[in-house]
Motif scaffolding. Sequence first.
Motif, PDB file in Angstrom:
ATOM      1  N   GLN A 171      38.670  41.749  33.913  1.00  0.00           N
ATOM      2  CA  GLN A 171      38.909  41.100  35.201  1.00  0.00           C
ATOM      3  C   GLN A 171      38.672  39.602  35.141  1.00  0.00           C
ATOM      4  O   GLN A 171      39.270  38.829  35.902  1.00  0.00           O
ATOM      5  CB  GLN A 171      38.030  41.733  36.278  1.00  0.00           C
ATOM      6  CG  GLN A 171      38.393  41.321  37.699  1.00  0.00           C
ATOM      7  CD  GLN A 171      39.804  41.691  38.105  1.00  0.00           C
ATOM      8  OE1 GLN A 171      40.280  42.784  37.770  1.00  0.00           O
ATOM      9  NE2 GLN A 171      40.496  40.795  38.793  1.00  0.00           N
ATOM     10  N   LEU A 172      37.833  39.157  34.215  1.00  0.00           N
ATOM     11  CA  LEU A 172      37.598  37.720  34.049  1.00  0.00           C
ATOM     12  C   LEU A 172      38.891  36.978  33.724  1.00  0.00           C
ATOM     13  O   LEU A 172      39.030  35.797  34.044  1.00  0.00           O
ATOM     14  CB  LEU A 172      36.567  37.471  32.945  1.00  0.00           C
ATOM     15  CG  LEU A 172      35.123  37.861  33.248  1.00  0.00           C
ATOM     16  CD1 LEU A 172      34.275  37.731  31.987  1.00  0.00           C
ATOM     17  CD2 LEU A 172      34.552  37.000  34.369  1.00  0.00           C
ATOM     18  N   TRP A 173      39.833  37.660  33.056  1.00  0.00           N
ATOM     19  CA  TRP A 173      41.108  37.012  32.700  1.00  0.00           C
ATOM     20  C   TRP A 173      41.798  36.465  33.945  1.00  0.00           C
ATOM     21  O   TRP A 173      42.425  35.412  33.904  1.00  0.00           O
ATOM     22  CB  TRP A 173      42.001  38.004  31.971  1.00  0.00           C
ATOM     23  CG  TRP A 173      43.144  37.407  31.229  1.00  0.00           C
ATOM     24  CD1 TRP A 173      44.311  36.929  31.744  1.00  0.00           C
ATOM     25  CD2 TRP A 173      43.250  37.219  29.805  1.00  0.00           C
ATOM     26  NE1 TRP A 173      45.134  36.474  30.752  1.00  0.00           N
ATOM     27  CE2 TRP A 173      44.513  36.639  29.549  1.00  0.00           C
ATOM     28  CE3 TRP A 173      42.402  37.507  28.736  1.00  0.00           C
ATOM     29  CZ2 TRP A 173      44.934  36.328  28.262  1.00  0.00           C
ATOM     30  CZ3 TRP A 173      42.826  37.197  27.458  1.00  0.00           C
ATOM     31  CH2 TRP A 173      44.074  36.624  27.220  1.00  0.00           C
ATOM     32  N   HIS A 174      41.647  37.178  35.040  1.00  0.00           N
ATOM     33  CA  HIS A 174      42.206  36.717  36.318  1.00  0.00           C
ATOM     34  C   HIS A 174      41.226  35.829  37.063  1.00  0.00           C
ATOM     35  O   HIS A 174      41.563  34.727  37.489  1.00  0.00           O
ATOM     36  CB  HIS A 174      42.570  37.924  37.185  1.00  0.00           C
ATOM     37  CG  HIS A 174      43.026  37.542  38.566  1.00  0.00           C
ATOM     38  ND1 HIS A 174      42.137  37.380  39.624  1.00  0.00           N
ATOM     39  CD2 HIS A 174      44.260  37.277  39.071  1.00  0.00           C
ATOM     40  CE1 HIS A 174      42.810  37.046  40.703  1.00  0.00           C
ATOM     41  NE2 HIS A 174      44.096  36.974  40.402  1.00  0.00           N
ATOM     42  N   ASP A 175      40.000  36.295  37.206  1.00  0.00           N
ATOM     43  CA  ASP A 175      39.055  35.631  38.102  1.00  0.00           C
ATOM     44  C   ASP A 175      38.574  34.293  37.568  1.00  0.00           C
ATOM     45  O   ASP A 175      38.181  33.419  38.350  1.00  0.00           O
ATOM     46  CB  ASP A 175      37.851  36.537  38.368  1.00  0.00           C
ATOM     47  CG  ASP A 175      38.235  37.810  39.104  1.00  0.00           C
ATOM     48  OD1 ASP A 175      39.380  37.895  39.583  1.00  0.00           O
ATOM     49  OD2 ASP A 175      37.389  38.721  39.193  1.00  0.00           O
ATOM     50  N   ASP A 176      38.593  34.121  36.252  1.00  0.00           N
ATOM     51  CA  ASP A 176      38.069  32.885  35.659  1.00  0.00           C
ATOM     52  C   ASP A 176      39.128  32.200  34.797  1.00  0.00           C
ATOM     53  O   ASP A 176      38.787  31.479  33.855  1.00  0.00           O
ATOM     54  CB  ASP A 176      36.823  33.198  34.824  1.00  0.00           C
ATOM     55  CG  ASP A 176      35.822  32.041  34.804  1.00  0.00           C
ATOM     56  OD1 ASP A 176      35.948  31.119  35.640  1.00  0.00           O
ATOM     57  OD2 ASP A 176      34.911  32.058  33.959  1.00  0.00           O
TER      58      ASP A 176
END
Length: 208
Positions: free
Chosen positions: A73-78
Amino acid sequence: MSVGAVVFDIGNVLIEWQPERYYDRAIGEERRRAMFAEVDLHAMNDAVDRGGDFAGEVAACAARYPHWAEEIQLWHDDWGRIAGPAIPGSVTTLEALRRAGVPVLALSNFGLAPFEIGRRAWPFLDSFDKRYLSGALGMAKPDAEIYAALEATCGHAPEALLFVDDRQENIDAASARGWQTHLFTGPEDWGARLVAEGLLPPHWQAAP
């Protein structure tokens, strides 16, 4: 034929794109290696590059690998920290070409939502005369169709295009269409190529 327009790739030419480096910092190199060995994050990103919904593609991937869901999810959120920083010497060549009146185009594998994040972080992404983004076109390098799409509307013959990219397969695809090309290995060599082509003066970096 003389160069009529310069075509820039963006990732790893104007902006660094090293997701592994980000994840090494975020979760540690050992866990990053394990995750990247199990999860094809680059394939997920390719789907976004080809027009897929950014949030949806990442969420779907996270759902397939629940034990890595938070990290995926970090790929999107960060994303604003995964991409970048800008490569200053390359940005300087873009700005110098614009001052010199040379048409500059972008041909990049870039999803639409990530590109909007990038525009806020790096205003020079709005400097191009035209942008050809894979996310908008639904096709990606090195597919021949994306090069043909640029040729159809850029106003220049293929032989008059000078294309810079960091990936050999993308360079080869452009060369096969008659484009002039430069495999990017660093801003110094790229600047020297622009001088050799007569697009920038020898001492362009000292110009106001």
